[in-house]
Design a protein around this motif. Structure first.
Motif, PDB file in Angstrom:
ATOM      1  N   UNK A  85     -40.567  23.223 -26.294  1.00  0.00           N
ATOM      2  CA  UNK A  85     -39.428  22.306 -26.279  1.00  0.00           C
ATOM      3  C   UNK A  85     -39.832  20.975 -26.917  1.00  0.00           C
ATOM      4  N   UNK A  86     -39.293  20.716 -28.094  1.00  0.00           N
ATOM      5  CA  UNK A  86     -39.645  19.498 -28.823  1.00  0.00           C
ATOM      6  C   UNK A  86     -39.106  18.259 -28.121  1.00  0.00           C
ATOM      7  N   UNK A  87     -37.892  18.333 -27.590  1.00  0.00           N
ATOM      8  CA  UNK A  87     -37.289  17.171 -26.935  1.00  0.00           C
ATOM      9  C   UNK A  87     -38.058  16.787 -25.671  1.00  0.00           C
ATOM     10  N   UNK A  88     -38.379  17.782 -24.865  1.00  0.00           N
ATOM     11  CA  UNK A  88     -39.116  17.525 -23.621  1.00  0.00           C
ATOM     12  C   UNK A  88     -40.491  16.925 -23.917  1.00  0.00           C
ATOM     13  N   UNK A  89     -41.195  17.500 -24.865  1.00  0.00           N
ATOM     14  CA  UNK A  89     -42.524  17.006 -25.217  1.00  0.00           C
ATOM     15  C   UNK A  89     -42.448  15.620 -25.840  1.00  0.00           C
ATOM     16  N   UNK A  90     -41.450  15.390 -26.682  1.00  0.00           N
ATOM     17  CA  UNK A  90     -41.293  14.087 -27.322  1.00  0.00           C
ATOM     18  C   UNK A  90     -40.999  12.979 -26.327  1.00  0.00           C
ATOM     19  N   UNK A  91     -40.114  13.253 -25.381  1.00  0.00           N
ATOM     20  CA  UNK A  91     -39.781  12.246 -24.363  1.00  0.00           C
ATOM     21  C   UNK A  91     -40.981  11.986 -23.459  1.00  0.00           C
ATOM     22  N   UNK A  92     -41.680  13.048 -23.078  1.00  0.00           N
ATOM     23  CA  UNK A  92     -42.879  12.894 -22.247  1.00  0.00           C
ATOM     24  C   UNK A  92     -43.911  12.026 -22.959  1.00  0.00           C
ATOM     25  N   UNK A  93     -44.126  12.295 -24.233  1.00  0.00           N
ATOM     26  CA  UNK A  93     -45.106  11.523 -24.994  1.00  0.00           C
ATOM     27  C   UNK A  93     -44.626  10.097 -25.227  1.00  0.00           C
ATOM     28  N   UNK A  94     -43.322   9.902 -25.395  1.00  0.00           N
ATOM     29  CA  UNK A  94     -42.789   8.547 -25.552  1.00  0.00           C
ATOM     30  C   UNK A  94     -43.154   7.690 -24.345  1.00  0.00           C
TER      31      UNK A  94
END
Length: 108
Positions: A85-94
């Protein structure tokens, strides 16, 4: 540096502090944008002096938000390439910053 990031307690502490500071940065930049948008030249207002320290903090917060956004996009691209999941990983990393990015890259 790598040895420090291997410690789970240190990683967890960095994630918590980073998440809190990102929320504070969002609030600071949001408040600054709100005052800029609602400053009407047609309504008389009481002149207020904004502290130069506050201005420096807002600039620093904006820089941090841009940097974390780039990290989030980068992590999202890595996750998308893996099929996660790109969105989940991106938000987590943000919110977690460099620690989240290193976790994403390690699991690659």
């Amino acid at each position: 540096m790598q040895d420090v990031l291997e410690n789970t307690m240190v990683k967890t502490s960095i994630k918590i502090v980073s998440s809190v500071l990102i929320v504070v940065a969002i609030a600071l930049v949001g408040l600054k944008l709100n005052t800029m948008i609602h400053a009407s030249p047609f309504q008389p207002t009481i002149p207020t002096t904004t502290s130069s320290t506050l201005n420096i903090l807002v600039i620093l917060a904006a820089f941090v938000l841009i940097a974390h956004s780039i990290e989030g996009i980068w992590a999202g691209a890595i996750a998308y390439r893996r099929g996660d999941s790109a969105l989940k990983t991106g938000i987590y990393t943000f919110f977690t910053g460099f620690v989240g990015l290193t976790e994403t890259m390690k699991s690659d």
